[in-house]
Design a protein around this motif. Structure first.
Motif, PDB file in Angstrom:
ATOM      1  N   ALA A 134       0.937  -1.270   0.440  1.00 36.38           N
ATOM      2  CA  ALA A 134      -0.048   0.171  -0.527  1.00 36.38           C
ATOM      3  C   ALA A 134       0.816   0.834   0.599  1.00 36.38           C
ATOM      4  O   ALA A 134       0.565   2.521  -0.890  1.00 36.38           O
ATOM      5  CB  ALA A 134      -1.300  -0.141   1.350  1.00 36.38           C
ATOM      6  N   LEU A 135       1.934   1.285   0.199  1.00 36.42           N
ATOM      7  CA  LEU A 135       2.507   2.627   0.779  1.00 36.42           C
ATOM      8  C   LEU A 135       3.243   2.198  -0.398  1.00 36.42           C
ATOM      9  O   LEU A 135       3.760   3.989  -1.175  1.00 36.42           O
ATOM     10  CB  LEU A 135       3.827   2.252   1.695  1.00 36.42           C
ATOM     11  N   GLN A 136       3.749   1.721  -0.741  1.00 41.99           N
ATOM     12  CA  GLN A 136       4.831   1.924  -2.539  1.00 41.99           C
ATOM     13  C   GLN A 136       3.942   1.898  -3.193  1.00 41.99           C
ATOM     14  O   GLN A 136       4.053   3.031  -3.998  1.00 41.99           O
ATOM     15  CB  GLN A 136       5.592   0.718  -2.627  1.00 41.99           C
TER      16      GLN A 136
ATOM     17  N   GLU B 207      -6.083   1.254   5.560  1.00 43.03           N
ATOM     18  CA  GLU B 207      -7.007   1.635   5.581  1.00 43.03           C
ATOM     19  C   GLU B 207      -6.685   3.182   5.188  1.00 43.03           C
ATOM     20  O   GLU B 207      -7.708   3.616   4.252  1.00 43.03           O
ATOM     21  CB  GLU B 207      -8.408   1.226   6.111  1.00 43.03           C
ATOM     22  N   ARG B 208      -6.395   3.115   6.816  1.00 37.54           N
ATOM     23  CA  ARG B 208      -5.730   5.184   7.152  1.00 37.54           C
ATOM     24  C   ARG B 208      -4.913   5.216   6.089  1.00 37.54           C
ATOM     25  O   ARG B 208      -4.359   6.434   5.091  1.00 37.54           O
ATOM     26  CB  ARG B 208      -5.488   4.738   8.153  1.00 37.54           C
ATOM     27  N   VAL B 209      -3.681   4.677   5.470  1.00 37.66           N
ATOM     28  CA  VAL B 209      -2.676   4.790   4.180  1.00 37.66           C
ATOM     29  C   VAL B 209      -2.932   4.801   3.147  1.00 37.66           C
ATOM     30  O   VAL B 209      -3.013   6.229   2.581  1.00 37.66           O
ATOM     31  CB  VAL B 209      -1.708   3.950   4.517  1.00 37.66           C
TER      32      VAL B 209
ATOM     33  N   LEU C 175       0.640  10.728   6.771  1.00 39.48           N
ATOM     34  CA  LEU C 175       1.874  10.464   5.412  1.00 39.48           C
ATOM     35  C   LEU C 175       3.229  10.215   6.593  1.00 39.48           C
ATOM     36  O   LEU C 175       3.843   9.657   6.407  1.00 39.48           O
ATOM     37  CB  LEU C 175       1.535   9.712   3.775  1.00 39.48           C
ATOM     38  N   PRO C 176       3.193  11.639   7.280  1.00 38.87           N
ATOM     39  CA  PRO C 176       5.022  11.593   7.413  1.00 38.87           C
ATOM     40  C   PRO C 176       4.193  11.055   8.599  1.00 38.87           C
ATOM     41  O   PRO C 176       5.411  10.746   9.636  1.00 38.87           O
ATOM     42  CB  PRO C 176       4.018  13.442   8.207  1.00 38.87           C
ATOM     43  N   ASN C 177       3.122  10.491   9.650  1.00 39.20           N
ATOM     44  CA  ASN C 177       3.691  10.179  10.622  1.00 39.20           C
ATOM     45  C   ASN C 177       4.069   8.710  10.747  1.00 39.20           C
ATOM     46  O   ASN C 177       4.228   8.050  11.588  1.00 39.20           O
ATOM     47  CB  ASN C 177       2.136   9.806  11.900  1.00 39.20           C
ATOM     48  N   ILE C 178       3.439   7.925   9.395  1.00 39.06           N
ATOM     49  CA  ILE C 178       3.535   6.278   8.532  1.00 39.06           C
ATOM     50  C   ILE C 178       4.997   6.724   8.802  1.00 39.06           C
ATOM     51  O   ILE C 178       5.748   5.968   9.085  1.00 39.06           O
ATOM     52  CB  ILE C 178       3.235   6.200   7.842  1.00 39.06           C
TER      53      ILE C 178
END
Length: 293
Positions: free
Chosen positions: A29-31, A67-69, A76-79
């Motif tokens: 998901a991040l990618q 789901e939040r991502v 995103l900055p928190n992640i």
């Protein structure tokens, strides 16, 4: 009795845990959603940070975090901060900084212009530590420092140079142990339980976003510091990053790693020679040519 497992037993033994599947899906998901690739980070430490992040963001499951991502880009900055662990101290491992001051700086002094890359600069404490040493060695005026990190939030704090004052006493002890010639308090102002680094120290520092996983060579450096970053990387990613550092250094340039890191098992190890191995300071072999990407 047969010692072979049934098909059902095989599936039970070999099937990955649900949380491992969720971590893999989070990486995808991040990618795919944001372009950040964590697939080559060390699995155990990455999983631990994902679980911590899930709790910090009040998600019941990693799937809830996914789901939040996907649907909350402002998160995103928190992640990124949670997954990259941007933490450091002023003059962390003071014996290493003393080694730079006494062994490396006298050799760098022969260059008319010195370029230094601080990779994975986190909140900037080590950048300012390095600046102070260069200032006291009389080298800062002809030095350009490129301080990079993956996290925009970490870079912003590094640029601001504001830290909790409760750290001051320990940082002062570290500074003295590194061979500091003045008082560390000469380099910051304190107010409201915070200390702010003298902004004049920033004059030759460029803070910039750079992703060690995917970005390429962007400067020719005489010294690269990347401390306590690669311990979170898988072996293939460590080798990729070391190759990037090799291609970024001038012949005979210096590489400084964290005290828990080593070139011992890296495929690029033969291209570096130990300079002060106990301090994890290495030198690119004199014959090695820099390769521009």
């Amino acid at each position: 009795m047969c010692g072979c497992a049934t098909d059902a037993e095989d599936q039970t033994v070999s099937a990955p845990g649900l949380d491992n599947i969720e971590v893999d899906l989070l990486i995808q998901a991040l990618q795919r959603r944001h372009g950040y690739d964590f697939s080559q980070y060390a699995p155990a430490s990455l999983k631990r940070r994902v679980q911590q992040l899930t709790e910090q963001l009040d998600c019941k499951t990693i799937s809830g975090l996914i789901e939040r991502v996907m649907h909350e880009p402002e998160l995103l900055p928190n992640i990124l901060e949670g997954l990259t662990v941007p933490a450091s101290d002023m003059f962390r491992d003071p014996t290493m900084f003393r080694g730079l001051r006494e062994q490396v700086f006298p050799l760098l002094a022969s260059y008319p212009q010195i370029n230094i890359w601080q990779a994975g600069c986190a909140h900037g404490q080590e950048v300012y530590s390095l600046v102070i040493l260069l200032e006291e060695a009389g080298l800062y005026e002809r030095t350009q420092i490129f301080a990079t990190d993956l996290s925009d939030r970490a870079l912003q704090q590094a640029q601001d140079g504001i830290y909790p004052a409760r750290e001051a006493q320990q940082w002062s002890r570290n500074y003295q142990a590194s061979g500091g010639t003045r008082s560390l308090a000469d380099y910051y102002s304190a107010r409201y339980n915070l200390l702010k680094v003298d902004q004049h120290l920033r004059r030759n520092v460029t803070f910039a976003k750079h992703n060690l996983v995917s970005d390429s060579v962007f400067c020719e450096a005489h010294l690269i510091l990347c401390r306590n970053v690669m311990i979170y990387f898988s072996n293939p990613l460590q080798n990729r990053v070391l190759s990037l550092f090799r291609d970024s250094l001038v012949r005979g340039g210096f590489l400084c790693l964290g005290l828990r890191e080593s070139l011992e098992y890296a495929s690029s190890a033969g291209e570096f020679t130990p300079f002060a191995e106990q301090l994890r300071i290495y030198r690119l072999a004199i014959h090695q040519e820099r390769k521009l990407a």
